[in-house]
Design an enzyme around this catalytic site. Structure first.
Site, short mmCIF file in Angstrom:
data_model
loop_
_atom_site.label_atom_id
_atom_site.label_comp_id
_atom_site.label_asym_id
_atom_site.label_seq_id
_atom_site.Cartn_x
_atom_site.Cartn_y
_atom_site.Cartn_z
N ASP A 105 0.79 -1.24 0.00
CA ASP A 105 0.00 0.00 0.00
C ASP A 105 0.82 1.28 0.00
O ASP A 105 0.26 2.36 0.07
CB ASP A 105 -0.97 0.01 1.18
CG ASP A 105 -0.24 0.08 2.51
OD1 ASP A 105 0.84 -0.51 2.63
OD2 ASP A 105 -0.76 0.73 3.42
N GLU A 106 2.14 1.17 -0.07
CA GLU A 106 2.95 2.39 -0.08
C GLU A 106 3.88 2.41 -1.28
O GLU A 106 4.35 1.37 -1.73
CB GLU A 106 3.82 2.47 1.19
CG GLU A 106 3.02 2.70 2.44
CD GLU A 106 3.92 2.79 3.66
OE1 GLU A 106 4.97 3.47 3.59
OE2 GLU A 106 3.58 2.17 4.68
#
Ligand SMILES: [Mg+2]
Length: 155
Positions: A105-106
């Site tokens: 998610d990053e």
């Protein structure tokens, strides 16, 4: 040369994907939990409503339920998380080919000298597109760093 780096972080990623895919979860405290039968009975992610009760990632499901009796715990759907992670990545690639993922998610994006605008403009556009196109929210931080040869670490 000064670089402009965006750090993009999808908010409450697993929990947000679950709430986006299942409308009936919205507005309720929701956590994604591992399978207790495989001894993975811990909180993997939680939404904002669950956070208000102090639910924490990594705590046991029974602890979380003690804090919030109405907590809805759903199992993880990793194939969906992979899918939305990939779709987010495609949006990033509209702005730069220098995308460095960190987990699902990053990402860090090097948008130095982009014709698509300043770091802040690109960040705002990405945030809006995530919402409109994927139904997910994302936090974007803009930072600058001075490039030195050999200072970029890839992994
Ligand atoms: Mg995140």
């Amino acid at each position: 040369m000064q670089r402009t780096i965006l750090h993009c972080d999808m908010n409450n990623f697993y929990a947000s994907v679950e709430c986006m895919l299942d409308q009936s979860l919205r507005g309720h405290p929701v956590a994604v939990g591992g399978d207790p039968e495989n001894r993975h009975g811990i909180i993997l992610a939680k939404n904002y409503e669950a956070k208000k009760f102090g639910i924490q990632t990594g705590e046991a499901l029974w602890q979380a339920r003690n804090k919030c009796h109405n907590l809805i715990i759903v199992p993880p759907h990793y194939e969906q998380y992979m899918k939305y992670s990939r779709l987010a990545h495609e949006i990033y690639l509209d702005y730069t080919n220098q995308v460095e993922p960190y987990g699902m998610d990053e990402c860090w994006l090097d948008v130095s000298g982009s014709i698509r605008g300043s770091g802040e403009q690109i960040g705002n556009e990405i945030r809006q597109r995530m919402k409109d196109e994927l139904g997910l929210t994302i936090s974007v931080g803009v930072s600058f760093n001075n490039y030195r040869k050999g200072s970029i670490h890839t992994f």
